[in-house]
Design an enzyme around this catalytic site. Structure first.
Site, PDB file in Angstrom:
ATOM      1  N   GLU A   1      16.888   7.396   0.774  1.00  0.00           N
ATOM      2  CA  GLU A   1      17.703   6.282   0.317  1.00  0.00           C
ATOM      3  C   GLU A   1      18.358   6.697  -1.191  1.00  0.00           C
ATOM      4  O   GLU A   1      18.271   5.931  -2.368  1.00  0.00           O
ATOM      5  CB  GLU A   1      16.264   5.092  -0.595  1.00  0.00           C
ATOM      6  CG  GLU A   1      16.498   4.240   0.485  1.00  0.00           C
ATOM      7  CD  GLU A   1      15.014   2.799   0.087  1.00  0.00           C
ATOM      8  OE1 GLU A   1      14.950   2.309   1.372  1.00  0.00           O
ATOM      9  OE2 GLU A   1      14.399   3.483  -0.804  1.00  0.00           O
TER      10      GLU A   1
ATOM     11  N   GLU B   1      13.835   2.384   7.867  1.00  0.00           N
ATOM     12  CA  GLU B   1      12.451   1.308   7.947  1.00  0.00           C
ATOM     13  C   GLU B   1      12.464  -0.049   7.798  1.00  0.00           C
ATOM     14  O   GLU B   1      13.536  -0.204   7.707  1.00  0.00           O
ATOM     15  CB  GLU B   1      12.461   1.715   6.574  1.00  0.00           C
ATOM     16  CG  GLU B   1      12.439   3.177   5.998  1.00  0.00           C
ATOM     17  CD  GLU B   1      11.706   3.154   4.446  1.00  0.00           C
ATOM     18  OE1 GLU B   1      11.759   2.335   3.407  1.00  0.00           O
ATOM     19  OE2 GLU B   1      12.488   4.471   3.885  1.00  0.00           O
TER      20      GLU B   1
ATOM     21  N   PHE C   1       0.478  -2.541  -1.993  1.00  0.00           N
ATOM     22  CA  PHE C   1       0.426  -4.157  -1.455  1.00  0.00           C
ATOM     23  C   PHE C   1       1.740  -4.064  -0.493  1.00  0.00           C
ATOM     24  O   PHE C   1       1.782  -5.029   0.625  1.00  0.00           O
ATOM     25  CB  PHE C   1       0.318  -5.065  -2.065  1.00  0.00           C
ATOM     26  CG  PHE C   1      -0.737  -5.351  -2.914  1.00  0.00           C
ATOM     27  CD1 PHE C   1      -2.350  -6.219  -2.268  1.00  0.00           C
ATOM     28  CD2 PHE C   1      -0.812  -5.222  -4.183  1.00  0.00           C
ATOM     29  CE1 PHE C   1      -3.611  -6.020  -3.456  1.00  0.00           C
ATOM     30  CE2 PHE C   1      -1.823  -5.260  -5.797  1.00  0.00           C
ATOM     31  CZ  PHE C   1      -3.458  -5.291  -4.810  1.00  0.00           C
TER      32      PHE C   1
END
Length: 650
Positions: A143, A300, A350
């Site tokens: 990225e 992704e 998370f």
């Protein structure tokens, strides 16, 4: 075959977990694993000391189990020792403050010290794995420019001056392009030129535009430096993951795409937007545009929630399949996820993963297995291409220029207007390619030009010739205003498109956010009006109220339509429907997507129902997901997806 893949970060887990992970990957149909994306501190724990034992083990383990490897160069984030030894590699914000380690991408794209150390690592990785039989793809960094696209340090200033010297050759040319006669900004020496650091007032817009161009080119140059090392040691394709998404705008991927062996994109649903599923469709269409219409790779996406939005919403049952098949419908032949196993520590602990914290006795894992099964049944779709005779023009340069300081209304955002056009087409059931203003338009019958503030003479000429050749075009407000140097085109708005559209405007009249105007055709609009008059165009709709009652709001000049305001969704659909012509698409409220992919002898119809009611679609063929034959009427339940191989028409 449609590849199913994942990011795998074995350095986060003890060695005894690796064999379990690979066994689960095989059971889930994982065919490609990206490894070594953030492995620098693992491979080079101290300067010049390399340890490849763990990576050797993982690469060999994946290969023995038939899982191909998407091998990262490990350079996305430097190890702590590099910044400790060389703090000059750290990026600098526009206000002159440094950004420190502790996150990721804490490096300046122009730093020669960073590049020296990074390329030394890439050399070692390429030498060691360049001929490995399991290697399928090289993954440069990760990225690029997600966090460090714009650096204002002295090293960046030096490289910026070199870039400007190559672009303009002389200071006179630079001064002319930047309009430095304004506010006594004329430069007499190259050494006086700096990046557009924080100033006491508005900054020079042409300087800021060129700094965006430079910064995009600088990161692309870094990519090419790594790629050159890899290609010396390997013939395996090289790429990096783009970020075609609503909140990343600093790379001009039209310039990057020709340098990639494979076009790959990362995309996550952004629930800060009003229509995240519609934005997914737009991003997929733009990625396909970057791929020149050919199949591309989703590097992704997430199984469920991400961790970086204010509220990180989980995906509803069935949403994973719908989101994924939207990417496939719009051209993806590889579907990969971040990441394989949910992290127990770190900033992304998370973030959802294929194997969640709760393990494999979960609905999330069962949906992953279902997705894998569906992708296997769609294997024959791979290699086919999306059918579209409509295009939306999109420009990163125009995005940068349209949102400069000192613009007519900060409430007008470029991407919002592009989305409004694309979303309107989607609700009409029209599949659109999203392409560069420099693209060949001859294969299209209808082209939308939303908010193309900056347009070159060549681009404007191509659009005009497209209409002269029989094509239809719809241009929206704040288009054609400036040339490549952000110099206003004089004589009235919309500048480069006045003659094509048969209109001229003498003044912009933006609206206070939240206010609306009514059109005499019943439509509603907001954000923008302009003091417009027609020259050769006919008026389709006028304002009833607002600051300019009776003034034209929508016009038509033959096959060229102009929308001089920000229409609400219903009004936008209406004008697109009229401009595109009859018998197009599958009109609905946006809850249903119908997209066709075609090969030489077969056509595949994707029908994706995001809504809460069963829908019917007229098609005949075999549903590849269920294996059932469809005879003229396909029923798709709420939240369902069907992919029909059409029977050839006699």
């Amino acid at each position: 075959m449609i590849t199913l893949g994942c990011d795998y970060n074995p350095e986060q887990w003890p060695a005894e977990v690796w064999a379990e992970d690979v066994a689960l990957m095989k059971s889930a149909g994982i065919g490609l694993a990206a490894v070594n994306i953030f492995g620098w501190s693992d491979l080079e724990p101290r300067a010049g000391e390399y340890d490849f034992d763990r990576l050797d083990h993982i690469v060999d383990l994946l290969h023995r189990n038939g899982i191909r490897i998407n091998l990262g160069t490990a350079t996305a984030s430097p190890p702590p020792w590099l910044a400790a030894r060389h703090p000059e590699i750290l990026p600098m914000a526009a206000d002159g403050t440094r950004r420190y380690p502790g996150g990721r991408q804490a490096w300046c794209p122009s730093s020669p010290v960073f590049r020296e150390h990074a390329l030394a690592l890439v050399e070692r990785v390429a030498e060691r794995y360049g001929q490995h039989p399991g290697l399928a793809l090289w993954h440069v960094s990760n990225e690029l420019g997600c966090h460090n696209a714009l650096c204002y340090c002295d090293a960046s200033a030096e490289r910026f001056r070199a870039w400007l010297t190559e672009r303009y050759e002389t200071l006179d040319a630079l001064n002319a392009a930047w309009g430095t006669s304004f506010w006594s900004q004329r430069y007499g020496e190259w050494s006086e030129v700096l990046p557009p650091r924080t100033a006491l007032s508005l900054r020079n817009p042409a300087q800021m535009l060129d700094f965006h161009r430079f910064s995009s080119d600088e990161l692309l140059g870094y990519y090419e430096a790594e790629a050159a090392v890899l290609r010396r040691h390997s013939s395996v394709p090289v790429t990096t993951n783009f970020m075609v998404t609503a909140h990343i705008r600093n790379q001009d991927y039209w310039r990057w795409a020709p340098r990639m062996d494979v076009i790959a994109n990362d995309h996550y649903l952004d629930h800060r937007l009003g229509q995240p599923a519609a934005e997914l469709s737009f991003a997929a269409d733009l990625t396909r545009g970057l791929a020149g219409g050919r199949p591309w790779m989703l590097m992704e996406q997430s199984v469920g929630a991400v961790n970086w939005q204010p509220v990180n919403l989980a995906k509803e049952p069935g949403q994973l399949l719908r989101n994924t098949l939207t990417h496939v419908a719009r051209g993806a032949d590889a579907i990969c996820f971040f990441q394989w196993r949910a992290s127990a520590q770190g900033s992304e602990k998370f973030h959802s993963a294929l194997v969640p914290h709760a393990g494999t006795d979960t609905e999330q894992w069962r949906e992953v297995l279902e997705l894998s099964s569906v992708l296997t049944r769609l294997a024959e779709v791979a290699g086919s291409t999306v059918q579209a005779d409509t295009a939306v023009l999109f420009s990163w340069e125009s995005w940068w220029a349209a949102e400069q300081e000192g613009r007519p209304s900060t409430a007008v955002n470029y991407l919002d207007q592009v989305h409004a056009a694309h979303f309107g087409l989607r609700e009409l059931g029209v599949t659109a390619d999203v392409i560069s203003p420099d693209s060949d338009l001859s294969r299209y019958r209808f082209v939308v030009v939303p908010c193309l503030y900056l347009v070159t003479d060549e681009q404007a000429k191509a659009i005009t010739e497209f209409v002269a050749g029989g094509g239809r075009v719809l241009v929206t407000f704040f288009s054609g205003i400036a040339d490549r140097d952000d110099r206003i085109r004089l004589g009235g708005y919309p500048g480069a498109f006045r003659e094509l559209l048969g209109v001229t405007a003498e003044e912009f009249a933006p609206l206070v956010p939240g206010t609306t105007v009514t059109l005499d055709n019943g439509g509603k609009a907001g954000l923008w009006t302009e003091r417009l008059r027609t020259t050769t165009a006919e008026v389709i709709a006028r304002y009833v109220d607002g600051p300019l009652p009776g003034t034209p709001a929508i016009t038509r000049n033959g096959n060229a339509w102009y929308v001089a305001t920000a229409l609400d969704p219903e009004a936008m659909r209406s004008v697109l429907r009229a401009a595109i012509g009859p018998d197009q698409g599958f009109e609905n409220d946006g809850s249903v997507e119908v997209v066709r992919r075609a090969s030489e002898d077969r056509t595949y119809v994707f029908v994706i129902n995001h809504g809460t009611r069963e829908i019917e679609y007229a098609v005949t063929g075999c549903d590849l997901i269920s294996g059932e034959m469809v005879r003229g009427r396909l029923r798709v339940p709420p939240g369902g997806v069907r992919v029909v191989r059409e029977e050839a028409r006699p």
